[in-house]
Design a protein around this motif. Structure first.
Motif, PDB file in Angstrom:
ATOM      1  N   GLU A   1       0.845  -1.255   0.104  1.00  0.00           N
ATOM      2  CA  GLU A   1      -0.102  -0.006  -0.239  1.00  0.00           C
ATOM      3  C   GLU A   1       0.747   1.225  -0.076  1.00  0.00           C
TER       4      GLU A   1
ATOM      5  N   GLN B   1      -2.561  -9.266   1.606  1.00  0.00           N
ATOM      6  CA  GLN B   1      -3.356  -9.643   0.302  1.00  0.00           C
ATOM      7  C   GLN B   1      -2.222 -10.273  -0.890  1.00  0.00           C
TER       8      GLN B   1
ATOM      9  N   LEU C   1      -4.273   3.540  13.295  1.00  0.00           N
ATOM     10  CA  LEU C   1      -3.389   2.744  14.433  1.00  0.00           C
ATOM     11  C   LEU C   1      -2.018   2.393  13.511  1.00  0.00           C
TER      12      LEU C   1
ATOM     13  N   GLU D   1      -8.890  -9.970   5.922  1.00  0.00           N
ATOM     14  CA  GLU D   1      -8.561 -10.066   4.553  1.00  0.00           C
ATOM     15  C   GLU D   1      -9.102 -11.396   3.734  1.00  0.00           C
TER      16      GLU D   1
ATOM     17  N   GLU E   1     -14.286   4.990   6.181  1.00  0.00           N
ATOM     18  CA  GLU E   1     -13.886   3.807   5.498  1.00  0.00           C
ATOM     19  C   GLU E   1     -13.455   2.689   6.450  1.00  0.00           C
ATOM     20  N   ILE E   2     -14.120   1.348   6.374  1.00  0.00           N
ATOM     21  CA  ILE E   2     -13.613   0.395   7.031  1.00  0.00           C
ATOM     22  C   ILE E   2     -13.055  -0.735   6.122  1.00  0.00           C
TER      23      ILE E   2
HETATM   24  O1  4AD Z   1      -7.603   0.080   2.113  1.00  0.00           O
HETATM   25  P1  4AD Z   1      -6.376  -0.697   2.643  1.00  0.00           P
HETATM   26  O2  4AD Z   1      -5.072  -0.149   2.739  1.00  0.00           O
HETATM   27  O3  4AD Z   1      -6.273  -1.886   1.853  1.00  0.00           O
HETATM   28  C1  4AD Z   1      -5.456  -2.984   1.826  1.00  0.00           C
HETATM   29  O4  4AD Z   1      -4.383  -3.049   2.583  1.00  0.00           O
HETATM   30  C2  4AD Z   1      -5.648  -3.988   0.859  1.00  0.00           C
HETATM   31  N1  4AD Z   1      -4.419  -4.489   0.570  1.00  0.00           N
HETATM   32  C3  4AD Z   1      -6.657  -5.127   1.592  1.00  0.00           C
HETATM   33  C4  4AD Z   1      -6.835  -6.195   0.437  1.00  0.00           C
HETATM   34  O5  4AD Z   1      -7.442  -5.980  -0.525  1.00  0.00           O
HETATM   35  N2  4AD Z   1      -6.606  -7.647   1.196  1.00  0.00           N
HETATM   36  O6  4AD Z   1      -6.792  -1.193   3.999  1.00  0.00           O
HETATM   37  C5  4AD Z   1      -7.807  -2.115   4.295  1.00  0.00           C
HETATM   38  C6  4AD Z   1      -8.575  -1.551   5.570  1.00  0.00           C
HETATM   39  C7  4AD Z   1      -8.990  -0.169   5.669  1.00  0.00           C
HETATM   40  O7  4AD Z   1     -10.167   0.154   5.074  1.00  0.00           O
HETATM   41  C8  4AD Z   1      -9.226   0.256   7.176  1.00  0.00           C
HETATM   42  O8  4AD Z   1     -10.332  -0.395   7.530  1.00  0.00           O
HETATM   43  C9  4AD Z   1      -8.239  -0.528   7.717  1.00  0.00           C
HETATM   44  O9  4AD Z   1      -7.514  -1.504   6.747  1.00  0.00           O
HETATM   45  N3  4AD Z   1      -6.736   0.292   7.812  1.00  0.00           N
HETATM   46  C10 4AD Z   1      -6.603   0.496   9.013  1.00  0.00           C
HETATM   47  N4  4AD Z   1      -7.059   0.566  10.205  1.00  0.00           N
HETATM   48  C11 4AD Z   1      -6.336   0.949  11.383  1.00  0.00           C
HETATM   49  N5  4AD Z   1      -5.454   1.957  11.135  1.00  0.00           N
HETATM   50  C12 4AD Z   1      -4.857   2.110  10.083  1.00  0.00           C
HETATM   51  N6  4AD Z   1      -3.345   2.776  10.013  1.00  0.00           N
HETATM   52  C13 4AD Z   1      -5.327   1.466   8.920  1.00  0.00           C
HETATM   53  N7  4AD Z   1      -4.730   1.436   7.606  1.00  0.00           N
HETATM   54  C14 4AD Z   1      -5.964   0.767   7.072  1.00  0.00           C
END
Ligand code: 4AD
Length: 458
Positions: free
Chosen positions: A188, A210, A241, A248, A381-382
């Motif tokens: 990411e 992922q 956090l 996932e 966003e969750i």
């Molecule tokens: O949108 P993100 O960055 O997506 C991914 O990491 C993909 N590779 C996931 C996948 O397709 N398998 O993160 C996914 C979710 C976010 O929507 C959020 O809910 C959570 O992870 N998230 C966090 N939660 C808490 N603290 C953070 N710093 C977060 N960053 C992402």
């Protein structure tokens, strides 16, 4: 007193009438003698009687010390959080009285062994965890605040929700795998990588499992994991956090529409299972009285429509300007929109430039990706998910566009060489899901010991 019947050791939520015989104080017949262990949640001292609400993580029980017991040194000096053993018989409550489960334990013996006592005075737990206390001090004392009713209720809900995810993935025939946390590839973007020295080589704490999940599809079919992800977030917000629990899943031979349907199904079924447990449902109702099951289907909105919506509602971008196509919708704007719409939203089709390298482009409009964020009122966003680029050449071009050296990704790229497939998946932040479900102001209160910029303790 050895002439009394032997006491049965029970947890405080024991309900079996064969064990916990309730009797009225004037009943001649005796109930079972029980033995309980726990900590003093509350205590109230009267002249000849002491009421103790004992807590053991399974339940609460009102215990009554009378006669000589109430006059003993340990009883008179009893403090909150002291651990104790109490033995006695269980009675139904007299009419008009209130106590957990409408019963009380009339003690005939209690014991506070050396070292089980909690301090009173200055060091009393009530001084340590004052509700009006400074949040940082409360977080320094998280090991003590976790004993409180609200903090522990959130942890009970968390336990139930995590278990429900496992159950739902079983039902949907996703197989559980456990990818590594120590990696040498980013997912990411480089800005939030935690780097460390791995026997002289550079390595990172994983941002997402992922890429590894994708490699499991050919042999295992649909897969999921619930693992920690790590992000070196350099800002302090209520939803970021440094270490969080990432739910996932990755699904093979699907369309983008299949992905959205599955996601909606998983989230709703998890809620259904969680709410089916009356104790957990009660915690949720207490934490979030307005909670209602989201109605299906979730609202679907394309990114381009969201940009129009934000312009129409005069919600500016981070530079204070009206939003334009290509803008990253910032946290504040996203939350305002979600709060006004006030229902779960699948926001889809984000522009290529603002999304990760691996996302599949929309066949009809190559400016955008087959991507989705699930937005919830109060949190935003969750979930983030997408279809994955499945063409070898396109993926190589994407590495180049993003300035990523493809060499360390050979194992990921190989998935496009040895039998590619249309596939996609998503990641859900467990703490964000809980912040929404339990109406918590911050994700920090939805994990055991939060980690964020500036905090790595206790
Ligand atoms: O949108 P993100 O960055 O997506 C991914 O990491 C993909 N590779 C996931 C996948 O397709 N398998 O993160 C996914 C979710 C976010 O929507 C959020 O809910 C959570 O992870 N998230 C966090 N939660 C808490 N603290 C953070 N710093 C977060 N960053 C992402």
């Amino acid at each position: 007193d050895t002439s009394l019947p032997k006491a049965v050791k029970i947890k405080l939520d024991e309900k079996d009438p064969a064990v916990v015989k309730l009797r009225k104080p004037d009943n001649e017949e005796h109930g079972t003698r029980v033995r309980v262990f726990g900590r003093v949640h509350r205590e109230r001292k009267q002249k000849d009687v002491i009421f103790v609400t004992l807590r053991d993580g399974y339940g609460f029980m009102q215990c009554i010390l009378t006669g000589q017991l109430a006059k003993s040194y340990n009883a008179i000096t009893l403090t909150r959080e002291t651990s104790m053993e109490i033995v006695g018989e269980m009675y139904a409550l007299p009419p008009g009285a209130h106590a957990p489960d409408n019963r009380e334990l009339h003690a005939d013996y209690f014991n506070v062994p050396r070292g089980w006592k909690a301090p009173g005075g200055e060091d009393a737990i009530t001084n340590m965890v004052q509700a009006k206390g400074d949040p940082q001090t409360l977080l320094d004392r998280r090991h003590l605040t976790l004993r409180g009713e609200v903090a522990s209720a959130v942890m009970f809900v968390r336990d139930a929700v995590e278990f429900a995810f496992h159950q739902v993935y079983r039902e949907t025939r996703c197989r559980k795998v456990s990818p590594p946390a120590l990696v040498q590839t980013q997912v990411e973007g480089g800005a939030t990588l935690f780097k460390f020295d791995y026997y002289g080589e550079q390595a990172y704490l994983t941002q997402s499992s992922q890429l590894y999940l994708e490699t499991c599809l050919p042999s295992m079919g649909d897969v999921y994991c619930i693992e920690k992800s790590f992000r070196a977030e350099k800002s302090l917000t209520r939803r970021h956090l440094s270490e969080y629990t990432h739910v996932e899943a990755e699904l093979d031979f699907i369309t983008f529409d299949d992905l959205l349907t599955h996601l909606e199904q998983v989230m709703c079924r998890v809620l259904e299972i969680t709410m089916a447990d009356p104790i957990i449902a009660k915690y949720i109702k207490d934490l979030n009285p307005e909670f209602q099951m989201p109605s299906r289907p979730f609202k679907r909105m394309k990114y381009a429509e969201a940009i129009d919506w934000l312009r129409e509602h005069d919600i500016p971008n981070e530079e204070g300007q009206p939003h334009t196509f290509g803008d990253d919708i910032a946290e504040a704007a996203e939350r305002r929109m979600t709060d006004i719409i006030n229902r779960p939203i699948f926001l889809t089709h984000f522009p290529v430039e603002i999304k990760a390298f691996y996302m599949q482009k929309d066949k009809e409009d190559p400016r955008v990706t087959e991507s989705v964020d699930c937005l919830m009122p109060g949190v935003g966003e969750i979930v983030g998910g997408s279809m994955r680029m499945d063409d070898y050449d396109e993926l190589m071009a994407a590495y180049q566009r993003e300035g990523i050296d493809p060499a360390p990704y050979y194992w990921y790229t190989d998935q496009r060489k040895y039998g590619s497939s249309p596939h996609g998946g998503y990641g859900l932040g467990l703490e964000r899901f809980l912040a929404w479900l339990c109406k918590q102001h911050t994700v920090r209160d939805c994990c055991l010991y939060p980690r964020y910029m500036g905090r790595c303790t206790p």
